[in-house]
Structure formats: structure tokens, C-alpha cells
Design an enzyme around this catalytic site. Structure first.
Site, short mmCIF file in Angstrom:
data_model
loop_
_atom_site.label_atom_id
_atom_site.label_comp_id
_atom_site.label_asym_id
_atom_site.label_seq_id
_atom_site.Cartn_x
_atom_site.Cartn_y
_atom_site.Cartn_z
N LYS A 163 -3.87 20.64 25.24
CA LYS A 163 -4.46 19.86 26.32
C LYS A 163 -4.75 20.76 27.53
CE LYS A 163 -3.00 15.73 26.67
NZ LYS A 163 -2.11 14.58 26.84
N ARG A 191 1.50 14.84 31.96
CA ARG A 191 1.29 14.64 30.53
C ARG A 191 1.79 15.85 29.74
NH1 ARG A 191 -3.44 10.99 29.52
NH2 ARG A 191 -4.25 10.32 31.53
N ARG A 237 -10.21 17.30 22.64
CA ARG A 237 -9.50 18.03 21.58
C ARG A 237 -10.23 17.76 20.28
NH1 ARG A 237 -4.12 14.17 21.81
NH2 ARG A 237 -5.13 12.23 21.18
N HIS A 270 -2.49 3.63 18.51
CA HIS A 270 -1.54 4.52 17.83
C HIS A 270 -1.56 4.32 16.32
CE1 HIS A 270 2.51 5.38 16.14
NE2 HIS A 270 2.37 6.48 16.84
N SER A 320 2.28 30.35 -19.10
CA SER A 320 2.06 29.28 -18.13
C SER A 320 3.41 28.97 -17.48
CB SER A 320 1.50 28.03 -18.82
OG SER A 320 1.27 27.02 -17.86
N CYS A 331 1.54 25.28 -14.64
CA CYS A 331 1.27 23.89 -15.01
C CYS A 331 2.32 22.92 -14.46
CB CYS A 331 1.16 23.73 -16.52
SG CYS A 331 2.67 24.19 -17.41
N TYR A 371 -5.26 30.76 -13.47
CA TYR A 371 -5.57 29.34 -13.22
C TYR A 371 -4.34 28.59 -12.74
CZ TYR A 371 -3.27 28.26 -17.70
OH TYR A 371 -2.36 28.13 -18.71
#
Length: 877
Positions: free
Chosen positions: A22, A92, A336, A452, A768, A836, A856
Site C-alpha cells: 500500500k 492503515r 494494488r 470481505h 517412476s 506419479c 514427465y
């Protein structure tokens, strides 16, 4: 710039860590010449020092604050405690990372009996001055002095009822003067001290309160959820007050430069006339859509549009802006980067590339990969017959069904137990965050699209309906009335966060349809990433879904899940209970065509893509009834209850189950150990895999089968199992005349396998990592026991930074993986290596896999888009 305090004019957007988000943005907007009220920032270094000083303000800081106030007085021509032209300020918080609503704010600081009268004279509006004064006492009493907010609200409600007023704005000056006196009496009664009159003392107390709010419960919970470091601290921004409650030519609002739910390029937000900022975000009054400002205040509307365009072009991102209009003059209080849904994040990123604001790399890094999960949530089926009982504001998209709960603590408790909960409140506050985390959806009767509840739900990807004013919520009675309908705690409702509908009972939900921007972003990700993305899938339907989401193969097909189907479980049990190998083989012969059909469907769905099939892994007793249940059944039969002819069979079954039971089945007779002791089981599965492959090859469908041996700890185990698979493959190839190119590999899920990976690699075409079991065996944790008993305490006490079953433990499990990769590739440089476990769909874990140069990752079908983007981000970072 001094050590701890600096005017807005001395900073810039680059000073975020020191000035907080801020403060840095206020400094940047001041530098850009925007209409920002004057002020100064007490930096985050001061917050850290405050805690080092035992939560006390020290002389050097107080001197700097007094000097900053004097400079502010000189710039504004106003003075603290002046009876002519008093200076009033807001105080604030502002952390380096946005934490909306988690810390504290105080407005109208500097008011006392003298300055309130002065403000009335200067403005010519006694009602306005007293309205500011009562607001200040209430906010200061709540935030700084710890007096419950509702103590003040109850008195305000009583006064409105007495005056016949619906809104606060209908109370006159005489009513507000009475309220100020009542509020002061509350302070004196609760604290045994009069309300502080001296503005510098008020400021000192307020600064302490904001620093203290860095460690309030809601801020701690928010930091834990969003992984924000505790050492950051918060800055404190002290800013000259401007007044949105100065009459009908004044107002306050919050807006986004694009729609934070959809990403559409249109101003989105709300404002209230004759109000202060907390009225909008607290959801106490339902505000007006921002577009209405064009009709009511055309000059301010034009100026807002110009500033929004300037700020979005300057920051190259969608902005969340707070503004106040005082007597027709516009002021910008904050900007922001705006919180947004995943859907909006994707659209905004892709659109900004098209607009030339950002490049593709920035777009890929701009979207939180984990947030993509929320795009894959379900929606209300369009053909469903709905009992719509009310409609509110569509605050956060997605649909959810659950039981009504009115209390955040109860929502947290029931949600943690697996119950699906809709948290229903008049409005939520930051103190409700722990309940919001566990709820599947949020419903409020008050508040708008920037309240909120709306902001927090959107950030979490949870469905939310706000401002549903038809609901009459009684928190004490735990009921909600909608017309003549009364719903109680535990009743089921559904909410549709995309339309604002509140629906009685459970409704059918459907899978989401992904936007063109979503596909565009993932195509960009595919151009960048080096990791392959596979899916864990056990059925043809799962495989098809994975392929739709962009999976490039199946990294884990668990055969044990196939055995649990009701039509085959009796055959599996017959196989397990067999007394001889011949009986076992007979049962396996009946299972073979069923398994073959399973593999046929999966291979066909993934035609041309690799499919890794893991042979049977769990211990055999998991397919049988529990010993406890059978023991009870035997006891009942022995007592003469039930069919006596079943007694011998049930006793036999109980004996077999007890024989198969193990003290620690996770480390017992499972995985390749089953295949070594009962090779006929693995032989049947291998034949089913290869027969299905041959069947599809004859149909002209390409098959890339990979057979994975689980729970290998020694190279001898894999050598023996590889021989079984190879011999079966060669035999079927001879019988069918079809060459079968099948890879044979193993899961690396034990520490010994990691540290002897070079030996194991000699017998493997691929590795794996099964990180679920590798995490268990590395930590010595039983996952079910750990997550149900001590792991929450470990996380709360910060003994562990994350749940290691959710986020890969790089220092322990990761180090073993690194050892394994280096040893294996040292022996066989072209060895294919993947993962995996569930970590294969978690962005931080994917980044680690990329750093190890793995080939992978494999994850659940619904996490495939997350993995595609996370893999691209790993490559870019």
C-alpha cells in the site's frame, strides 16, 4: 528517507518490501501526480523492531513520527488538536504482500470534543462532524482498545429504532451527539479509562494496534494458507483524511479496472453516497454498481476512467482501486494488483498480450497455476429442476451443495471431518477465515461484490453468493428465513456463485466448459515447458478426460482399483482364498478376460500415447472382509442367529483373513513381493496387458504399453520380475506373430531403491517416483495416522513448513530423488524418469521435478492443466 518513516513523496513502487504494498503504491501514485491525500509511511523495518522491543514503540521512532506529523501539518495547512482547522488522518496497515482485510484500519483519527466542534464549523455541517466522531470512537474502541464491535452496533441499532431510521444517514445531529456520549460511556465502562483525547496519543496507540494486528489470528491463518513469510511485517500508512460522508455530493467506493470474476474489460465495483470506506468493504450497507456513478457524478466518473486507464497501463496489470469523493472532488486512496478468479486471471493475461501490454512469458507467470484448479469445478446442470429460494449477488463463480452452518468455528470443525458445509452469515469478517477455508461455499445476506466474503472466496476459488437480502438470518436461533420458509442448521442447500442463485436441497452439478483463453494460455505453456505431462487414470473414462485436458499419456494405471468392482470382487476373493496353485490359477483364468477388457479400453482411449500399468500393489487382505466383521458374524452364527450352514465357511474365511493380516501391511507382503511369491498373479496381468495390445494392433490402433513393477527395494527383485514379463512378452509375440515393444520399469518408492538406483537401473527401461510411499518411508509416517493425528500439530507448531504429502519435501524426499536420478542416469543416461505420486500435480513439486531434469510428471486428470502451466512456469523461472 529516515530510518523508519518517510513521506509518500520519498518512495516508489520499487520499495514494496520496505514500505509495504500500500505504501509503495501510494508513493508511486504521488510520483505520478495523481490526486492522493498527503501522508507518510512507517516502514516494515519498524514493525520488526517493534517486536524486538517487546511490542513497544521506542524513542527514536516516536521522534520520527512527530517530525512526520509536523511535515504533514505544514503540507496540508491543518494541525492536530486545532480548534480552527484540525488535521484528521487514517491509519492503515500495508504488508509487502496483499492481505486484504486481515489487519487493522482506523479512520478519522485526531477527533476529540474540541476538534469535532472545529470540524463542524469548518465544514458548516455539524451532522457530518458528529458522524465522523462516532465512527472514530467505534473503530478506535474496537481495533485499538479491544471493545467488541457489536457493543457499539447494538447501541446504533437501538438509536435507529428509537428515531425511526432505516439507514445511518437518516440520523440527525442530535441523534449522533447522543450516540457519541453513549459510545464514550461504553469505553469508560469497558476499559475503566476515558476515551483518549490527545491526537498524538491516539496515533501512538493506533500504530501499536496496526503492528499488533500483524499477529492477530486471522492474519496468521491467512499467511499460513498463502505461504506468506512471517518475518515480512507490516508497514503503517498515516494519511490525511478525505470524507466520503460529507453529504450527497460525496461518496466512497472500490473498483476493479476489469471484472475480477470474468476478466471482461469493463470497470467493475461499487460505491456508496455519503459514506466512508468501511461501509463498502464491511458489507453493512448494500452499495450501488459503479456504473451508476456516471449518472450521479459525471465529472468524477470521467476522471475515474482516465485514472484507471493510466494505472493499468503503468502497472501493466488489472488494478483494485479505493477512492473517495469529497464535495465532488476525487481522491485515490489505494491501488494494488486486483485479486481475481482463475477464470479472470486467464482471460486478463491473454487479453493483455493481445493489447500489447505484456508478453506471453509475463502472461504465463501472471496466472497462479494452483488456481487453475478452480476453473475445473462443477456448475449447476442447466436441465435441473431447481427450487430457487432467493437470489443474491454472484460474487465468486462455481457451484456447491452442503449443509447450512452459521458459525465459522463449527464450519472449520465439520469441514475438517469431511462434511460439505455452506457457511451462512449476515456478512463475513476477517475473523471468519478459518471457517471459509473449510466451507465448500459462502452465502451472506449483506455486502456487495467487493465485500470481505466476495474477495476472500474469489481468491480461494470457492463459490460465493453475497448481498442476498431476502435471507433473514438469526445467528442465535441458527435459522434462516426466506419468506415463509425456515431453514435450520444442517439443512442442505446449494449455491450458484455464477448467477447468485440460492437453491433448496442438493442439485445435480456438471463439469465446466473451458474458455478459448484457457486453451490459448495452455498452448503457450506447451510451447515453453520441457516436462511431459501425463495423468493417473484407471478407467477408459478417466483416460479420455485426461486426454481432453491435454495429458500426453498415462503415468499410472492402478490395476487394484479394477479388482474392486462388484462383478469381479468375488472372483478376486476366490483367487485369494484358494488352497492350491491350481485353484488360484482357475480363478485367475476367469479374471484374465476381464482385465484384458479393462486394458483394451484404456489403451484405445490413449491410442498412440504411452500407458504405464502398475501391476498389483496392495496386500491381498484389502480385498477381503475385515476380520472384526467376520468375527462378529461367526459369534452370531455360533449363538444360533442366521444360517448355520454358513458357519464353517465363515470360520474358514476368518482364518484366511487372519493369516493374511500383517502388523504393518504398508511394509508387508505387497508390491513385487506378491509377484515373487505368487508369480501367477502377475503373469495373468501381464498376459491381459499384452493380449489387449495385440487386439488393438490388429485393429490398427497404436499401443505404447509400459509395465511397472511396484515396491522394488533390491535390484534382484526387478531382475526376476523383468524376466517374467520379458518371457511372457516373447511367448505372446511368437504365438500372435506380433512384435510387442513394451517398456519394463519400476516405481521408486523406498529409500533403499533411491540409494541403489544405479544397480536397479540396469534392469529398468524407466523409473517412476511413487512419492506418496516414498514420503511415508522417508519420514517413517503412516499417512492416515499422521494426517489424522499429529501432522496438524506439526504444521501449527511450524515443525514442518508444509504437509509433506501435499508439497514435496525437498530437503529429505527430494534429496533421495536427486541421488536416485544422478545414480540412475550415471548408469543409463537415456533412462526415462517420471513421478506419479500426488505431488505430480502440485506446482512447487513440479518445479523441483523440472530442476532434476525429469522427463514427465503424472497427476490426476483434473490437475493436468495445472501441471501444464506449472511446468511452463518452472521452465521460465
Amino acid at each position: 528517507m529516515s530510518n523508519f518513516v518517510a513521506p509518500f513523496s520519498a518512495g516508489s513502487a520499487e520499495d514494496r518490501e520496505l514500505l509495504g504494498g500500500k505504501g509503495a503504491n501510494l508513493a508511486e501514485m504521488t510520483r505520478l501526480g495523481l490526486p492522493v491525500p498527503s501522508g507518510f509511511t512507517i516502514n516494515t523495518r519498524a514493525c520488526r523492531r517493534y517486536y524486538d522491543e517487546g511490542r513497544q514503540l521506542w524513542p527514536e521512532l516516536l521522534t520520527e513520527i512527530r517530525q512526520a506529523v509536523a511535515e504533514l501539518e505544514a503540507r496540508t495547512g491543518k494541525q492536530f488538536n486545532s480548534s480552527d482547522n484540525p488535521l484528521l488522518v487514517s491509519v492503515r496497515s500495508g504488508a509487502p504482500v496483499s492481505m486484504p482485510g486481515m489487519m487493522d484500519t482506523i479512520l478519522n483519527l485526531g477527533l476529540n470534543d474540541t476538534t469535532a466542534e472545529a470540524l463542524a464549523r469548518v465544514t458548516g455541517d455539524r451532522r457530518f462532524a458528529l458522524d465522523c466522531y462516532r465512527r472514530f470512537i467505534q473503530m478506535f474502541g474496537d481495533v485499538v482498545m479491544g471493545i467488541p464491535h457489536h457493543d457499539f452496533e447494538n447501541e446504533l441499532s437501538k438509536l435507529k429504532q428509537k428515531a425511526g431510521a432505516v439507514d445511518d444517514t437518516q440520523l440527525g445531529a442530535e441523534h449522533l451527539a447522543e450516540l457519541v456520549k453513549t459510545y464514550k460511556d461504553i469505553v469508560l465502562r469497558q476499559t475503566r479509562k476515558p476515551f483518549p483525547e490527545e491526537p498524538m496519543e491516539q496515533l501512538k496507540m493506533a500504530v501499536q494496534a496496526v503492528f499488533d494486528s500483524w499477529n492477530n489470528n486471522r492474519a496468521i491463518v491467512y499467511r499460513r494458507i498463502n505461504k506468506i513469510p512471517e518475518h515480512y511485517g507490516t508497514a503503517v500508512n498515516v494519511q490525511e483524511m478525505v470524507f466520503g460522508n460529507a453529504g450527497d455530493d460525496s461518496g466512497t467506493g472500490v473498483l476493479f479496472t476489469r471484472n475480477p470474476s470474468t476478466g471482461e474489460k469493463v470497470l467493475y465495483g461499487e460505491f456508496l453516497l455519503n459514506a466512508q470506506g468501511e461501509d463498502v468493504v464491511a458489507g453493512i450497507r448494500t452499495p450501488n454498481p459503479i456504473a451508476e456513478l456516471e449518472r450521479l457524478m459525471p465529472d468524477a466518473w470521467r476522471q475515474i476512467n482516465e485514472i484507471c486507464a493510466l494505472l493499468e497501463n503503468h502497472y501493466r496489470d488489472m488494478q483494485d482501486i479505493e477512492f473517495t469523493i469529497e464535495k465532488g472532488k476525487l481522491f485515490i486512496l489505494q491501488t494494488r494488483a486486483g485479486k481475481r478468479t482463475a477464470r479472470a486471471a486467464v482471460k486478463i493475461a491473454v487479453d493483455m498480450v493481445a493489447e500489447g501490454l505484456i508478453d506471453k512469458k509475463t502472461a504465463l507467470l501472471r496466472v497462479d497455476a494452483a488456481q487453475l484448479d478452480s476453473l475445473l469445478h462443477r456448475q449447476v446442470a442447466p436441465e435441473a429442476r431447481l427450487d430457487i429460494i432467493a437470489t443474491g449477488l454472484p460474487a465468486s463463480p462455481g457451484a456447491a451443495c452442503g449443509k447450512i452452518v452459521f458459525d465459522a468455528d463449527e464450519a472449520e470443525r465439520l469441514g475438517a471431518q469431511g462434511e460439505k458445509i455452506i457457511l451462512v452469515r449476515p456478512e463475513t469478517t476477517p475473523d471468519d477465515i478459518h471457517g471459509i477455508v473449510e466451507a465448500v461455499g459462502i452465502l451472506t445476506s449483506r455486502g456487495g461484490m467487493t465485500s470481505h466474503a466476495a474477495v476472500v472466496a474469489r481468491g480461494m476459488g470457492k463459490p460465493c453468493v453475497c448481498g442476498c437480502e431476502a435471507l433473514k438470518i438469526d445467528l442465535k436461533a441458527e435459522t434462516v428465513e426466506v419468506g415463509d420458509l425456515v431453514l435450520k442448521k444442517g439443512d442442505e442447500i446449494s449455491i450458484d456463485g455464477a448467477t447468485g442463485r440460492v437453491i433448496r436441497g442438493q442439485v445435480p452439478l456438471i463439469e465446466p466448459v473451458l474458455s478459448p483463453e484457457f486453451n490459448t494460455l495452455l498452448q503457450w505453456a506447451d510451447e515453453v515447458r520441457t516436462l511431459g505431462i501425463r495423468a493417473n487414470a484407471d478407467t477408459p473414462e478417466d483416460a479420455r478426460r485426461a486426454r481432453e485436458f491435454g495429458a500426453e499419456g498415462i503415468g499410472l494405471c492402478r490395476t487394484e482399483h479394477m479388482f474392486m468392482a462388484t462383478d469381479r470382487l468375488p472372483i478376486v476373493q476366490e483367487m485369494i482364498l484358494a488352497d492350491t496353485q491350481e485353484q488360484r490359477k482357475a480363478a485367475l483364468a476367469r479374471l484374465l478376460p476381464i482385465q484384458q477388457e479393462d486394458f483394451y479400453g484404456i489403451f484405445k482411449a490413449m491410442a498412440g500415447m504411452p500407458v504405464t500399468v502398475r501391476l498389483l500393489d496392495p496386500p491381498l487382505h484389502e480385498f477381503l472382509p475385515s476380520a472384526e466383521k467376520l468375527a462378529v458374524e461367526v459369534a452370531l452364527l455360533e449363538a444360533g442367529h442366521g444360517d448355520a450352514d454358513k458357519l464353517d465357511e465363515t470360520r474358514r474365511l476368518l482364518r484366511r483373513v487372519r493369516n493374511l493380516q500383517e502388523a504393518n501391511p504398508m511394509l508387508g507382503n505387497r508390491g513385487c513381493r506378491l509377484g515373487l511369491l505368487y508369480p501367477e498373479i502377475y503373469l495373468m496381468q501381464v498376459e491381459a496387458i499384452l493380449n489387449a495390445a495385440v487386439q488393438l494392433l490388429e485393429e490398427g490402433v497404436e499401443v505404447k504399453a509400459e509395465i511397472m513393477i511396484p515396491l522394488v527395494s533390491h535390484s534382484n527383485e526387478l531382475e526376476r520380475m523383468r524376466a517374467l514379463v520379458s518371457e511372457t512378452r516373447d511367448r505372446i509375440a511368437r504365438e500372435t506373430g506380433r512384435a510387442l515393444d513394451v517398456l519394463i520399469g519400476t516405481m521408486i518408492e523406498l529409500p533403499r531403491a533411491c540409494v541403489t538406483a544405479d544397480e536397479i537401473a540396469q534392469h529398468a527401461d524407466f523409473f517412476s517416483f511413487g512419492t506418496n510411499d516414498l514420503t511415508q518411508t522417508t519420514f517413517g509416517f503412516s499417512r492416515d495416522d499422521a494426517e489424522g493425528k499429529f501432522l496438524p500439530a506439526y504444521l501449527a507448531e511450524k515443525l514442518l513448513p508444509d504437509n509433506p504429502f501435499a508439497v514435496l519435501d525437498r530437503q529429505g524426499v527430494g534429496k533421495l530423488m536427486e541421488i536416485a536420478v544422478n545414480l540412475a542416469r550415471g548408469k543409463k543416461s537415456n533412462l526415462k524418469i517420471g513421478i506419479c505420486g500426488e505431488h505430480g500435480g502440485e506446482p512447487s513439486s513440479i518445479q523441483f521435478c523440472h530442476s532434476l531434469k525429469m522427463d514427465y510428471v503424472s497427476c490426476s486428470p483434473y490437475r493436468v492443466p495445472v501441471a501444464r502451466l506449472a511446468a511452463a512456469q518452472a521452465a521460465l523461472k
